[in-house]
Design a protein around this motif. Sequence first.
Motif, PDB file in Angstrom:
ATOM      1  N   PRO A   7       0.825  -1.192   0.000  1.00 46.99           N
ATOM      2  CA  PRO A   7       0.000   0.000   0.000  1.00 46.99           C
ATOM      3  C   PRO A   7       0.860   1.244   0.000  1.00 46.99           C
ATOM      4  O   PRO A   7       2.035   1.204   0.331  1.00 46.99           O
ATOM      5  N   SER A   8       0.266   2.335  -0.379  1.00 48.05           N
ATOM      6  CA  SER A   8       0.982   3.599  -0.329  1.00 48.05           C
ATOM      7  C   SER A   8       1.216   3.983   1.114  1.00 48.05           C
ATOM      8  O   SER A   8       0.291   4.098   1.911  1.00 48.05           O
ATOM      9  N   MET A   9       2.486   4.134   1.469  1.00 48.92           N
ATOM     10  CA  MET A   9       2.824   4.474   2.847  1.00 48.92           C
ATOM     11  C   MET A   9       3.218   5.931   2.976  1.00 48.92           C
ATOM     12  O   MET A   9       3.528   6.393   4.057  1.00 48.92           O
ATOM     13  N   ARG A  10       3.243   6.670   1.870  1.00 53.36           N
ATOM     14  CA  ARG A  10       3.477   8.113   1.939  1.00 53.36           C
ATOM     15  C   ARG A  10       2.110   8.786   2.013  1.00 53.36           C
ATOM     16  O   ARG A  10       1.649   9.428   1.087  1.00 53.36           O
ATOM     17  N   SER A  11       1.468   8.599   3.135  1.00 49.34           N
ATOM     18  CA  SER A  11       0.076   8.967   3.297  1.00 49.34           C
ATOM     19  C   SER A  11      -0.128  10.471   3.337  1.00 49.34           C
ATOM     20  O   SER A  11       0.702  11.226   3.842  1.00 49.34           O
ATOM     21  N   THR A  12      -1.275  10.875   2.781  1.00 48.33           N
ATOM     22  CA  THR A  12      -1.647  12.290   2.860  1.00 48.33           C
ATOM     23  C   THR A  12      -1.795  12.715   4.310  1.00 48.33           C
ATOM     24  O   THR A  12      -1.555  13.884   4.648  1.00 48.33           O
ATOM     25  N   VAL A  65      10.452  11.149  13.855  1.00 44.96           N
ATOM     26  CA  VAL A  65       9.874   9.834  13.591  1.00 44.96           C
ATOM     27  C   VAL A  65       9.363   9.772  12.153  1.00 44.96           C
ATOM     28  O   VAL A  65       9.603   8.793  11.426  1.00 44.96           O
ATOM     29  N   MET A  66       8.652  10.810  11.698  1.00 46.70           N
ATOM     30  CA  MET A  66       8.126  10.815  10.331  1.00 46.70           C
ATOM     31  C   MET A  66       9.242  10.803   9.302  1.00 46.70           C
ATOM     32  O   MET A  66       9.187  10.072   8.307  1.00 46.70           O
ATOM     33  N   SER A  67      10.262  11.630   9.523  1.00 44.31           N
ATOM     34  CA  SER A  67      11.370  11.710   8.574  1.00 44.31           C
ATOM     35  C   SER A  67      12.069  10.366   8.451  1.00 44.31           C
ATOM     36  O   SER A  67      12.317   9.872   7.339  1.00 44.31           O
ATOM     37  N   ALA A  68      12.380   9.748   9.599  1.00 46.83           N
ATOM     38  CA  ALA A  68      13.072   8.461   9.570  1.00 46.83           C
ATOM     39  C   ALA A  68      12.203   7.381   8.938  1.00 46.83           C
ATOM     40  O   ALA A  68      12.690   6.527   8.190  1.00 46.83           O
ATOM     41  N   TYR A  69      10.919   7.407   9.231  1.00 48.91           N
ATOM     42  CA  TYR A  69       9.999   6.420   8.650  1.00 48.91           C
ATOM     43  C   TYR A  69      10.016   6.493   7.126  1.00 48.91           C
ATOM     44  O   TYR A  69      10.190   5.476   6.435  1.00 48.91           O
ATOM     45  N   LEU A  70       9.847   7.672   6.579  1.00 43.56           N
ATOM     46  CA  LEU A  70       9.755   7.824   5.131  1.00 43.56           C
ATOM     47  C   LEU A  70      11.070   7.484   4.437  1.00 43.56           C
ATOM     48  O   LEU A  70      11.087   6.839   3.388  1.00 43.56           O
ATOM     49  N   LEU A  71      12.180   7.905   5.028  1.00 44.13           N
ATOM     50  CA  LEU A  71      13.469   7.674   4.392  1.00 44.13           C
ATOM     51  C   LEU A  71      13.963   6.236   4.557  1.00 44.13           C
ATOM     52  O   LEU A  71      14.826   5.784   3.805  1.00 44.13           O
ATOM     53  N   THR A  72      13.428   5.521   5.531  1.00 44.26           N
ATOM     54  CA  THR A  72      13.866   4.146   5.778  1.00 44.26           C
ATOM     55  C   THR A  72      13.043   3.129   4.986  1.00 44.26           C
ATOM     56  O   THR A  72      13.456   1.976   4.842  1.00 44.26           O
ATOM     57  N   LEU A  73      11.890   3.521   4.470  1.00 42.85           N
ATOM     58  CA  LEU A  73      10.997   2.579   3.792  1.00 42.85           C
ATOM     59  C   LEU A  73      11.696   1.773   2.689  1.00 42.85           C
ATOM     60  O   LEU A  73      11.562   0.551   2.618  1.00 42.85           O
ATOM     61  N   SER A  74      12.432   2.444   1.825  1.00 40.63           N
ATOM     62  CA  SER A  74      13.067   1.730   0.714  1.00 40.63           C
ATOM     63  C   SER A  74      14.117   0.751   1.225  1.00 40.63           C
ATOM     64  O   SER A  74      14.268  -0.354   0.675  1.00 40.63           O
ATOM     65  N   PRO A 394      11.671  18.320 -14.773  1.00 42.90           N
ATOM     66  CA  PRO A 394      11.764  17.538 -13.541  1.00 42.90           C
ATOM     67  C   PRO A 394      10.587  17.794 -12.630  1.00 42.90           C
ATOM     68  O   PRO A 394       9.886  18.794 -12.755  1.00 42.90           O
ATOM     69  N   THR A 395      10.375  16.860 -11.724  1.00 39.80           N
ATOM     70  CA  THR A 395       9.343  17.031 -10.711  1.00 39.80           C
ATOM     71  C   THR A 395       9.984  16.963  -9.342  1.00 39.80           C
ATOM     72  O   THR A 395      10.957  16.230  -9.151  1.00 39.80           O
ATOM     73  N   PRO A 396       9.481  17.712  -8.372  1.00 37.29           N
ATOM     74  CA  PRO A 396      10.108  17.743  -7.056  1.00 37.29           C
ATOM     75  C   PRO A 396       9.875  16.452  -6.298  1.00 37.29           C
ATOM     76  O   PRO A 396       8.838  15.820  -6.435  1.00 37.29           O
ATOM     77  N   GLU A 397      10.849  16.077  -5.501  1.00 38.26           N
ATOM     78  CA  GLU A 397      10.684  14.909  -4.620  1.00 38.26           C
ATOM     79  C   GLU A 397       9.753  15.258  -3.497  1.00 38.26           C
ATOM     80  O   GLU A 397       9.817  16.349  -2.951  1.00 38.26           O
ATOM     81  N   PRO A 398       8.838  14.367  -3.126  1.00 39.93           N
ATOM     82  CA  PRO A 398       7.930  14.664  -2.015  1.00 39.93           C
ATOM     83  C   PRO A 398       8.707  14.968  -0.740  1.00 39.93           C
ATOM     84  O   PRO A 398       9.724  14.350  -0.464  1.00 39.93           O
ATOM     85  N   GLU A 399       8.201  15.919  -0.006  1.00 40.33           N
ATOM     86  CA  GLU A 399       8.854  16.307   1.236  1.00 40.33           C
ATOM     87  C   GLU A 399       8.757  15.177   2.249  1.00 40.33           C
ATOM     88  O   GLU A 399       7.718  14.575   2.431  1.00 40.33           O
ATOM     89  N   SER A 400       9.843  14.852   2.900  1.00 42.09           N
ATOM     90  CA  SER A 400       9.817  13.760   3.869  1.00 42.09           C
ATOM     91  C   SER A 400       9.322  14.233   5.219  1.00 42.09           C
ATOM     92  O   SER A 400       8.588  13.534   5.891  1.00 42.09           O
ATOM     93  N   ALA A 401       9.721  15.397   5.640  1.00 41.25           N
ATOM     94  CA  ALA A 401       9.261  15.920   6.931  1.00 41.25           C
ATOM     95  C   ALA A 401       9.725  17.346   7.036  1.00 41.25           C
ATOM     96  O   ALA A 401      10.615  17.770   6.331  1.00 41.25           O
ATOM     97  N   MET A 402       9.086  18.081   7.906  1.00 43.48           N
ATOM     98  CA  MET A 402       9.543  19.429   8.127  1.00 43.48           C
ATOM     99  C   MET A 402      10.901  19.363   8.787  1.00 43.48           C
ATOM    100  O   MET A 402      11.109  18.649   9.746  1.00 43.48           O
ATOM    101  N   ARG A 403      11.849  20.158   8.278  1.00 42.72           N
ATOM    102  CA  ARG A 403      13.189  20.101   8.817  1.00 42.72           C
ATOM    103  C   ARG A 403      13.393  21.169   9.861  1.00 42.72           C
ATOM    104  O   ARG A 403      14.211  21.962   9.837  1.00 42.72           O
TER     105      ARG A 403
END
Length: 403
Positions: A7-12, A65-74, A394-403
């Motif tokens: 499933p899509s894990m980059r949830s809205t 937590v959100m940043s690590a989750y999104l970047l660790t998925l792959s 080009p298209t922008p990469e989805p934002e992983s988390a607020m930095r």
Amino acid sequence: MTNTPKPSMRSTELQGYRGLAALSTVIFHVWQQYYIYDAQGAHPPIDSPYLGALISLEVIDLFFVMSAYLLTLSYARAAIDGEDRTRPRRDFLFRRATRILPLYVLAVLLVWSLRNPSLPGDWRDLLEHLTFTHVFDQKRIFYTLGPTWSLSLEIAFYVTLIAVGPAAIRACRHLCTRRARVLLCASGCAALYLAPVAWIAVAHHAVGVPHTNWPVYFGPQARLGGFAAGMLLAVLLVALGERGRMGRRWATATALTAAAGLYALSYHSDPENTWHTYYHPLAALLWFALLYGTLHVRTTSRPRWHALLRSRWLTGAGLVSYSLYIWHEPLMLALYDAGALPRSQAAFPMAALFVVAAGVLVATVSYWAVEYPGSLLAGLRDKKGRPREFYPEPTPEPESAMR
């Protein structure tokens, strides 16, 4: 390797959380600006401990937590199921740099220049901010762009991820069962979580380091637990796949329990309280539970409160959250010094509303003028991390988390 559909894990909903947390951060810093300490004690702008606990609930661990989750998925998918779609290290760092650096460097140079009109100024502060080392400076950690101490931790996490991620993938290739691969990845995340807890315990109980020693308690050695919780969330959701998805009631109960725990943690967060010492590791676990209750839900029975997280105004705030994070503090201080904000504590609600409105406006302009064009630089490399010979739109990469 399983054939379970992913499933899509980059949830809205994550974009909604990002927006909610960004707005909360702005209000919290306005709250700090109007907090007064004198000989008679502390005087919050609104004398209600219940409201104070809500406003002062720190959300920085949510971003970790959100940043690590999104970047660790792959990496988790590659290690557990063999779906190696991870990018080369240089490409990963290049994309992170294009996402973070253009706006950050511009803001640091601008704010530092305005606060240091005569050269050489505090050159050490400038150097530390440009090298993300200000988190290790007790005096300058909150200079120039106060909230950006957390960016130093993000950089440390990127280095950690590109070191342990490929290593985990290689180690998992030698394991015959999926269960063993999941256990290895989960054990590694647990070790990364427990190491900062041990550091905090030794620093506080054995050495007696005061909680105001910022480099000790704000450095990556103490705060990596938030990222480890996000990595564990990615491992868990990849391991589960479609299994065990919750319905509305269980998802709502899980989210409410985690939210109540976060509120209680904030309410009892007194420097003399033991809970305060372990506030951030505990908060990371509670944010982990809240995100789990949000993401691992049946798509056919989403809870009603998801509609709030998916609302256009909140996801819009999430879209510009990095710009809001960068600009809101210098904007607030400039407005306050210029007399554009009221000085009385009773006017805190009006001041908070004004700073939020002004901050969102500036952040929106900043996103489209600086942040979005900067993110397009990621398209200069192909999927293997090599420079492109031809440059399509080009298209922008989805934002992983607020930095």
